[in-house]
Scaffold this motif. Sequence first.
Motif, PDB file in Angstrom:
ATOM      1  N   ASP A   1       3.277   9.046  -5.801  1.00  0.00           N
ATOM      2  CA  ASP A   1       1.893   8.794  -5.386  1.00  0.00           C
ATOM      3  C   ASP A   1       1.075  10.073  -5.383  1.00  0.00           C
ATOM      4  O   ASP A   1      -0.158  10.038  -5.328  1.00  0.00           O
ATOM      5  CB  ASP A   1       1.841   8.106  -4.018  1.00  0.00           C
ATOM      6  CG  ASP A   1       2.338   8.992  -2.874  1.00  0.00           C
ATOM      7  OD1 ASP A   1       2.881  10.073  -3.136  1.00  0.00           O
ATOM      8  OD2 ASP A   1       2.194   8.578  -1.706  1.00  0.00           O
ATOM      9  N   ARG A   2       1.734  11.235  -5.447  1.00  0.00           N
ATOM     10  CA  ARG A   2       1.021  12.518  -5.485  1.00  0.00           C
ATOM     11  C   ARG A   2       1.133  13.212  -6.837  1.00  0.00           C
ATOM     12  O   ARG A   2       0.235  13.942  -7.230  1.00  0.00           O
ATOM     13  CB  ARG A   2       1.557  13.413  -4.371  1.00  0.00           C
ATOM     14  CG  ARG A   2       1.219  12.840  -2.997  1.00  0.00           C
ATOM     15  CD  ARG A   2       1.596  13.739  -1.856  1.00  0.00           C
ATOM     16  NE  ARG A   2       1.113  13.183  -0.594  1.00  0.00           N
ATOM     17  CZ  ARG A   2       1.371  13.683   0.596  1.00  0.00           C
ATOM     18  NH1 ARG A   2       2.124  14.767   0.705  1.00  0.00           N
ATOM     19  NH2 ARG A   2       0.881  13.124   1.682  1.00  0.00           N
ATOM     20  N   THR A   3       2.229  12.976  -7.536  1.00  0.00           N
ATOM     21  CA  THR A   3       2.398  13.633  -8.830  1.00  0.00           C
ATOM     22  C   THR A   3       1.790  12.826  -9.970  1.00  0.00           C
ATOM     23  O   THR A   3       1.516  13.363 -11.035  1.00  0.00           O
ATOM     24  CB  THR A   3       3.890  13.860  -9.130  1.00  0.00           C
ATOM     25  OG1 THR A   3       4.549  12.577  -9.245  1.00  0.00           O
ATOM     26  CG2 THR A   3       4.550  14.665  -8.020  1.00  0.00           C
TER      27      THR A   3
ATOM     28  N   GLY B   1       8.445   2.185 -11.617  1.00  0.00           N
ATOM     29  CA  GLY B   1       7.609   2.288 -10.439  1.00  0.00           C
ATOM     30  C   GLY B   1       6.307   2.994 -10.756  1.00  0.00           C
ATOM     31  O   GLY B   1       6.297   4.019 -11.451  1.00  0.00           O
ATOM     32  N   LEU B   2       5.190   2.449 -10.272  1.00  0.00           N
ATOM     33  CA  LEU B   2       3.867   3.032 -10.511  1.00  0.00           C
ATOM     34  C   LEU B   2       3.067   3.057  -9.220  1.00  0.00           C
ATOM     35  O   LEU B   2       3.259   2.214  -8.335  1.00  0.00           O
ATOM     36  CB  LEU B   2       3.082   2.203 -11.532  1.00  0.00           C
ATOM     37  CG  LEU B   2       3.556   2.171 -12.978  1.00  0.00           C
ATOM     38  CD1 LEU B   2       2.756   1.128 -13.743  1.00  0.00           C
ATOM     39  CD2 LEU B   2       3.394   3.539 -13.619  1.00  0.00           C
ATOM     40  N   VAL B   3       2.159   4.015  -9.115  1.00  0.00           N
ATOM     41  CA  VAL B   3       1.185   4.046  -8.017  1.00  0.00           C
ATOM     42  C   VAL B   3      -0.192   4.212  -8.641  1.00  0.00           C
ATOM     43  O   VAL B   3      -0.455   5.193  -9.340  1.00  0.00           O
ATOM     44  CB  VAL B   3       1.466   5.197  -7.031  1.00  0.00           C
ATOM     45  CG1 VAL B   3       0.385   5.236  -5.956  1.00  0.00           C
ATOM     46  CG2 VAL B   3       2.835   5.029  -6.380  1.00  0.00           C
ATOM     47  N   MET B   4      -1.074   3.246  -8.400  1.00  0.00           N
ATOM     48  CA  MET B   4      -2.420   3.256  -8.968  1.00  0.00           C
ATOM     49  C   MET B   4      -3.345   2.549  -7.993  1.00  0.00           C
ATOM     50  O   MET B   4      -2.891   1.940  -7.017  1.00  0.00           O
ATOM     51  CB  MET B   4      -2.439   2.525 -10.325  1.00  0.00           C
ATOM     52  CG  MET B   4      -1.364   2.976 -11.306  1.00  0.00           C
ATOM     53  SD  MET B   4      -1.206   1.885 -12.748  1.00  0.00           S
ATOM     54  CE  MET B   4      -2.580   2.443 -13.729  1.00  0.00           C
ATOM     55  N   ASN B   5      -4.655   2.611  -8.266  1.00  0.00           N
ATOM     56  CA  ASN B   5      -5.548   1.771  -7.472  1.00  0.00           C
ATOM     57  C   ASN B   5      -5.426   0.338  -7.979  1.00  0.00           C
ATOM     58  O   ASN B   5      -4.877   0.077  -9.051  1.00  0.00           O
ATOM     59  CB  ASN B   5      -6.993   2.289  -7.490  1.00  0.00           C
ATOM     60  CG  ASN B   5      -7.630   2.255  -8.863  1.00  0.00           C
ATOM     61  OD1 ASN B   5      -7.495   1.275  -9.602  1.00  0.00           O
ATOM     62  ND2 ASN B   5      -8.332   3.318  -9.225  1.00  0.00           N
TER      63      ASN B   5
ATOM     64  N   LEU C   1      -4.514   3.386  -2.851  1.00  0.00           N
ATOM     65  CA  LEU C   1      -3.464   3.264  -3.848  1.00  0.00           C
ATOM     66  C   LEU C   1      -2.437   2.222  -3.428  1.00  0.00           C
ATOM     67  O   LEU C   1      -2.131   2.059  -2.248  1.00  0.00           O
ATOM     68  CB  LEU C   1      -2.765   4.617  -4.049  1.00  0.00           C
ATOM     69  CG  LEU C   1      -3.651   5.773  -4.538  1.00  0.00           C
ATOM     70  CD1 LEU C   1      -2.855   7.060  -4.615  1.00  0.00           C
ATOM     71  CD2 LEU C   1      -4.270   5.440  -5.895  1.00  0.00           C
ATOM     72  N   ILE C   2      -1.917   1.511  -4.410  1.00  0.00           N
ATOM     73  CA  ILE C   2      -0.850   0.543  -4.178  1.00  0.00           C
ATOM     74  C   ILE C   2       0.325   0.873  -5.082  1.00  0.00           C
ATOM     75  O   ILE C   2       0.182   1.572  -6.088  1.00  0.00           O
ATOM     76  CB  ILE C   2      -1.325  -0.910  -4.427  1.00  0.00           C
ATOM     77  CG1 ILE C   2      -1.837  -1.057  -5.861  1.00  0.00           C
ATOM     78  CG2 ILE C   2      -2.388  -1.306  -3.428  1.00  0.00           C
ATOM     79  CD1 ILE C   2      -2.206  -2.490  -6.227  1.00  0.00           C
TER      80      ILE C   2
ATOM     81  N   GLU D   1       0.837  -1.200   0.000  1.00  0.00           N
ATOM     82  CA  GLU D   1       0.000   0.000   0.000  1.00  0.00           C
ATOM     83  C   GLU D   1       0.873   1.251   0.000  1.00  0.00           C
ATOM     84  O   GLU D   1       1.884   1.321   0.705  1.00  0.00           O
ATOM     85  CB  GLU D   1      -0.925   0.005   1.210  1.00  0.00           C
ATOM     86  CG  GLU D   1      -2.004  -1.062   1.151  1.00  0.00           C
ATOM     87  CD  GLU D   1      -2.989  -0.957   2.307  1.00  0.00           C
ATOM     88  OE1 GLU D   1      -2.911   0.048   3.052  1.00  0.00           O
ATOM     89  OE2 GLU D   1      -3.821  -1.862   2.451  1.00  0.00           O
ATOM     90  N   ALA D   2       0.454   2.241  -0.771  1.00  0.00           N
ATOM     91  CA  ALA D   2       1.242   3.468  -0.913  1.00  0.00           C
ATOM     92  C   ALA D   2       1.390   4.203   0.413  1.00  0.00           C
ATOM     93  O   ALA D   2       2.449   4.774   0.705  1.00  0.00           O
ATOM     94  CB  ALA D   2       0.600   4.386  -1.959  1.00  0.00           C
TER      95      ALA D   2
END
Length: 460
Positions: free
Chosen positions: A421-423, A439-443, A252-253, A129-130
């Motif tokens: 995770d914010r940008t 690296g990625l942050v998404m649902n 987000l993960i 989890e992010a």
Amino acid sequence: MAKPESMKVLEACRVAPAPPATTTSAAASETSLPFTFFDVLWLRFPPVERLFFYEFPHPPSSFFHSLLPKLKLSLSLTLRHFLPLAGNIVWPPPSPKPFIRYVPGDGVSLTVAESNADFNLLSGSEFPEAEEIRLLVPDLTVSDEKASLMSLQITLFPNSGFSIGITTHHATMDGKTSTLFLKSWAYLCSNIRESSSVLSLPENLRPSFDRSVVKDPSGIAEKFASFWLNQGGPNNKSLMLWNMKKTDQGKLIRGTFELLPSNIQKLKKSAESKLNNKAIHLSTFSITSAYLLNCLVKAEQTKHDKVLFIFSADCRSRLDPPIPSAYFGNCIGGAKAEAETKNLLGDDGFIVALEAISEALKRLESEEILSLAETWISDMETFGLTDTYRMFSTAGSPRFQVYSNDFGWGRPKKVEIVSIDRTGAFSLAESSNGGIEIGLVMNRTQMEAFSAIFLKGLSS
């Protein structure tokens, strides 16, 4: 940000630069470092947050008696060479633009914490989890009148490992400067001896603070400063940062993916077969970014009419004359690639993205940086205030060699750029196999869709 029960803050202190190396050296006095237009551009952008995980399968006593004191001492020694990092950004009434000011007694905020979270889960590739990762990086101290340049957090995972979180103000340094600092800190830490704290840096790690090497004959820095003054102004000299936290995406993960050298070569051959000898920039960066854009647009089924991909390039070697590789500050230029969403969603979406990125790279190579810089603020206003575009961007670079940062206990197990995770950017780094780590942050729904599309494209 308050730490949950899984996180316990053990110490919060400030680490000051070590005194001069010799008794004949002048003691550090109040000093200032001006901003160039490269710096002013990023004044209120969110900070950049990086996280390094290191394996340390030893009892906490080893951490507190050996590792932590060595990290603190070497940090102080490193700040001796990077003195401005201990200061603050200020923008007093008489000054036309902000600048960095160091006053004796200033220091860098350091938090020491302990976590009972699963080290292997957080430093692995199983979609942590992010928010769990975010707990491991510190906040910057920022007010209307003053902003710190850097904050650090060292977190112990008992009997498993530790992490080093670094948060940097984007207006004071780009990724290359941040990497230079980390490599210098790692070098001094791994070479320090208990009997001596007098260490010098090798020439390639010594920062250059000479601002005169960045020419600005048309006053771009003042134009950028004027833009910020009018945001919430007039004459708004607040140093508070933009809050870009996304609140409408659910939980987000974080995901880590890899393009092996064989994958990149396969994508390159596929592109060559479809381009019919067109002059396209087929670099590792363009191939990787084009493939990611194609996968991302399909994974989220983008509804916007157009897609805009914004990326940066190091300008140290592009200026005339070129400036030192170890120049301290920002020296990155922006480039933008644009494409119709419907074309990216089609069967040849990868080629469409590749052609757009190639055109952007050609413009970057053919035009002078100063002429491009004139448009950066207007582009930000145009693209930021319209719903026509779905914007993507990138963070980090494989050229930074982040996995070489060895503080004396081995290379990192995992490196993250937490701030994506914010940008909403995707991060790039070198992988241990000679390829590219992404690296990625998404649902979770989008991440699973992306993973399926990403893997299918490489196997077909």
